[in-house]
Enzyme design. Sequence first.
Site, PDB file in Angstrom:
ATOM      1  N   CYS A 204      -3.396  -3.440   4.427  1.00 26.90           N
ATOM      2  CA  CYS A 204      -2.469  -4.483   4.916  1.00 26.90           C
ATOM      3  C   CYS A 204      -2.898  -5.895   4.537  1.00 26.90           C
ATOM      4  CB  CYS A 204      -2.362  -4.415   6.433  1.00 26.90           C
ATOM      5  SG  CYS A 204      -1.733  -2.859   7.014  1.00 26.90           S
TER       6      CYS A 204
ATOM      7  N   GLU B 133       0.837  -1.197   0.000  1.00 26.85           N
ATOM      8  CA  GLU B 133       0.000   0.000   0.000  1.00 26.85           C
ATOM      9  C   GLU B 133       0.871   1.246   0.000  1.00 26.85           C
ATOM     10  OE1 GLU B 133      -1.985   1.083   3.713  1.00 26.85           O
ATOM     11  OE2 GLU B 133      -1.426  -0.907   4.436  1.00 26.85           O
TER      12      GLU B 133
ATOM     13  N   HIS C  81      -2.401 -10.051  12.206  1.00 24.22           N
ATOM     14  CA  HIS C  81      -1.857  -8.812  11.646  1.00 24.22           C
ATOM     15  C   HIS C  81      -1.403  -7.980  12.851  1.00 24.22           C
ATOM     16  CE1 HIS C  81      -1.259  -5.054   9.728  1.00 24.22           C
ATOM     17  NE2 HIS C  81      -2.362  -4.491  10.208  1.00 24.22           N
TER      18      HIS C  81
HETATM   19  P1  HMG Z   1      -2.629   6.997  21.102  1.00 24.44           P
HETATM   20  O1  HMG Z   1      -3.610   8.072  21.223  1.00 24.44           O
HETATM   21  O2  HMG Z   1      -1.196   7.343  20.835  1.00 24.44           O
HETATM   22  O3  HMG Z   1      -2.538   6.108  22.369  1.00 24.44           O
HETATM   23  O4  HMG Z   1      -3.171   6.066  19.941  1.00 24.44           O
HETATM   24  P2  HMG Z   1      -3.626   5.685  23.490  1.00 24.44           P
HETATM   25  O5  HMG Z   1      -3.940   6.835  24.337  1.00 24.44           O
HETATM   26  O6  HMG Z   1      -4.765   4.929  22.849  1.00 24.44           O
HETATM   27  O7  HMG Z   1      -2.708   4.698  24.341  1.00 24.44           O
HETATM   28  C1  HMG Z   1      -2.229   3.517  23.782  1.00 24.44           C
HETATM   29  C2  HMG Z   1      -2.130   2.500  24.912  1.00 24.44           C
HETATM   30  O8  HMG Z   1      -1.106   2.918  25.819  1.00 24.44           O
HETATM   31  C3  HMG Z   1      -3.409   2.397  25.748  1.00 24.44           C
HETATM   32  O9  HMG Z   1      -3.523   1.038  26.103  1.00 24.44           O
HETATM   33  C4  HMG Z   1      -3.089   3.225  26.975  1.00 24.44           C
HETATM   34  O10 HMG Z   1      -3.830   2.864  28.130  1.00 24.44           O
HETATM   35  C5  HMG Z   1      -1.625   2.901  27.144  1.00 24.44           C
HETATM   36  P3  HMG Z   1      -4.971   0.318  26.040  1.00 24.44           P
HETATM   37  O11 HMG Z   1      -5.834   1.078  26.956  1.00 24.44           O
HETATM   38  O12 HMG Z   1      -5.427   0.457  24.601  1.00 24.44           O
HETATM   39  O13 HMG Z   1      -4.665  -1.070  26.429  1.00 24.44           O
HETATM   40  N1  HMG Z   1      -0.870   3.893  27.952  1.00 24.44           N
HETATM   41  C6  HMG Z   1       0.047   3.564  28.865  1.00 24.44           C
HETATM   42  N2  HMG Z   1       0.487   2.364  29.287  1.00 24.44           N
HETATM   43  C7  HMG Z   1       1.465   2.374  30.264  1.00 24.44           C
HETATM   44  N3  HMG Z   1       1.982   3.508  30.803  1.00 24.44           N
HETATM   45  C8  HMG Z   1       1.557   4.713  30.389  1.00 24.44           C
HETATM   46  C9  HMG Z   1       0.547   4.787  29.384  1.00 24.44           C
HETATM   47  N4  HMG Z   1      -0.088   5.795  28.749  1.00 24.44           N
HETATM   48  C10 HMG Z   1      -0.962   5.232  27.853  1.00 24.44           C
HETATM   49  N5  HMG Z   1       2.074   5.827  30.930  1.00 24.44           N
HETATM   50  C11 HMG Z   1      -3.120   4.409  18.249  1.00 24.44           C
HETATM   51  C12 HMG Z   1      -2.749   4.755  19.677  1.00 24.44           C
HETATM   52  C13 HMG Z   1      -2.805   2.971  17.988  1.00 24.44           C
HETATM   53  C14 HMG Z   1      -4.632   4.640  18.053  1.00 24.44           C
HETATM   54  C15 HMG Z   1      -2.322   5.318  17.296  1.00 24.44           C
HETATM   55  O14 HMG Z   1      -0.961   5.042  17.439  1.00 24.44           O
HETATM   56  C16 HMG Z   1      -2.703   5.165  15.835  1.00 24.44           C
HETATM   57  O15 HMG Z   1      -3.615   5.825  15.363  1.00 24.44           O
HETATM   58  N6  HMG Z   1      -1.985   4.260  15.078  1.00 24.44           N
HETATM   59  C17 HMG Z   1      -2.288   4.012  13.673  1.00 24.44           C
HETATM   60  C18 HMG Z   1      -3.552   3.220  13.467  1.00 24.44           C
HETATM   61  C19 HMG Z   1      -3.419   1.761  13.863  1.00 24.44           C
HETATM   62  O16 HMG Z   1      -2.338   1.225  14.009  1.00 24.44           O
HETATM   63  N7  HMG Z   1      -4.574   1.080  13.967  1.00 24.44           N
HETATM   64  C20 HMG Z   1      -4.592  -0.342  14.237  1.00 24.44           C
HETATM   65  C21 HMG Z   1      -5.836  -1.006  13.670  1.00 24.44           C
HETATM   66  S1  HMG Z   1      -6.016  -0.689  11.934  1.00 24.44           S
HETATM   67  C22 HMG Z   1      -4.879  -1.750  11.202  1.00 24.44           C
HETATM   68  O17 HMG Z   1      -4.413  -2.671  11.799  1.00 24.44           O
HETATM   69  C23 HMG Z   1      -4.535  -1.464   9.776  1.00 24.44           C
HETATM   70  C24 HMG Z   1      -3.190  -0.776   9.560  1.00 24.44           C
HETATM   71  O18 HMG Z   1      -2.132  -1.701   9.731  1.00 24.44           O
HETATM   72  C25 HMG Z   1      -3.150  -0.162   8.161  1.00 24.44           C
HETATM   73  C26 HMG Z   1      -3.627  -0.983   6.977  1.00 24.44           C
HETATM   74  O19 HMG Z   1      -4.396  -1.889   7.022  1.00 24.44           O
HETATM   75  O20 HMG Z   1      -3.221  -0.573   5.896  1.00 24.44           O
HETATM   76  C27 HMG Z   1      -2.956   0.368  10.522  1.00 24.44           C
END
Ligand code: HMG
Length: 391
Positions: free
Chosen positions: A111, A79, A233
């Site tokens: 992906c 992609e 994935h």
């Molecule tokens: P974010 O806003 O950076 O992080 O977004 P958050 O606030 O959701 O925190 C992440 C985790 O860290 C949470 O854990 C927090 O609690 C924890 P959870 O509650 O989810 O278990 N956390 C902590 N833990 C320990 N100590 C601390 C602390 N603070 C927070 N101090 C997000 C994270 C993944 C949404 C962002 O990075 C993003 O948008 N990434 C890109 C999208 C993505 O990867 N999506 C995955 C599903 S889609 C997919 O798989 C397809 C893809 O590969 C593309 C394709 O298909 O082409 C992406």
Amino acid sequence: MKIGIDKMGFATSQYVLEMADLALARHVDPAKFSKGLLLDSLSITPISEDIVTLAASAANDILTQADKQAIDMVIVATESGIDQSKAAAVYVHQLLGIQPFARAIEMKEACYSATAALDYAKLHVEKHPQAKVLVIASDIAKYGIGTAGESTQGAGSIAMLISADPAILVLNDQRLAQTRDIMDFWRPNYSLVPYVNGLFSTKQYLDMLQTTWTEYQKRYDTSLADYAAFCFHIPFPKLALKGFHKISDKTLSSAHSQRLKENFEHSIAYSQKIGNCYSGSLYLGLLSLLENSQQLKAGDAIAFFSYGSGAVAEIFTGYLVDGFQKQLKPQQRMTELAQRKRLSVAEYETLFFEEAQLDAKGNANFKEYQTGPFAFTAIEQHQRIYKKRTN
Ligand code: HMG
């Protein structure tokens, strides 16, 4: 006829960004990345390492001259395409010196597309049992400086040689896909980076997993008890862990549950050091599992969950072949990952986001960076120039 993965090769960049450094620069608690996302570091590519060079390097790692004569189809799943018309597979075919009477195409669905490519390859070999198909999943995950997705970037390429009587894994016929028209992650033609609804994307991933797995079990009268491992994935390892918990089965013996858990941990080991490599990340998980688990044996069945935003998901399965360990290189892999050059955050910001500066005639030259065996060295009259390194 038994058809499946005969060989697996992998390539990533020569540069790495440590999550602890990124956390410091972005004023984030490092535990958010190490525990919240389960990530240690991200592979970072310079301009001279793109999906073509990574794909060629991954395949170069595994192909013999005899393979290059037998391959009659090359599919690059990506992609992060470098051209709207010409397939990356055409460049890769030439760089690898594959015999000319072969088909070379590119496939896309976020992906997911390498999974469709594997199925196409399997169907092709069913019709032409002497043929070998080279399927390469190659991507660079780039979200942008300071974005929410920045911590889930990465780069890598997985090459899989598909043949009859494979030496690693036989692919079963039972597959189940699901398609949903959703806007969780997409990249319009005019944008270099994707638009992402991060939280929504994670929810969709988990829901597509649960609904597809429930239906798969019903249709094929199977359950987690039939599998030694489940590969996911891996956009970031913590989401795969959530997926693993989602499919957990309380009726399993504690020994089997423990075995699945240990194998899951082996399957995320490489992604923890590389980050997301989009189309390749499920297969990087398989490679990581096979190279790090000591307990897998011939006949063990493995289930796979493929997910591509937009969205298409698929569950399919396979089983390991006698002697599969001989096709793997666990020591080499860890050494290569440890040898990547550590970048400061400032260096990463410059290197990862550098764009070609074209002159009026469509020419551009780049500074020399470390790459694998192949490099994207220049643009001449709008044509990308690739070279095989001699050293
Ligand atoms: P974010 O806003 O950076 O992080 O977004 P958050 O606030 O959701 O925190 C992440 C985790 O860290 C949470 O854990 C927090 O609690 C924890 P959870 O509650 O989810 O278990 N956390 C902590 N833990 C320990 N100590 C601390 C602390 N603070 C927070 N101090 C997000 C994270 C993944 C949404 C962002 O990075 C993003 O948008 N990434 C890109 C999208 C993505 O990867 N999506 C995955 C599903 S889609 C997919 O798989 C397809 C893809 O590969 C593309 C394709 O298909 O082409 C992406």
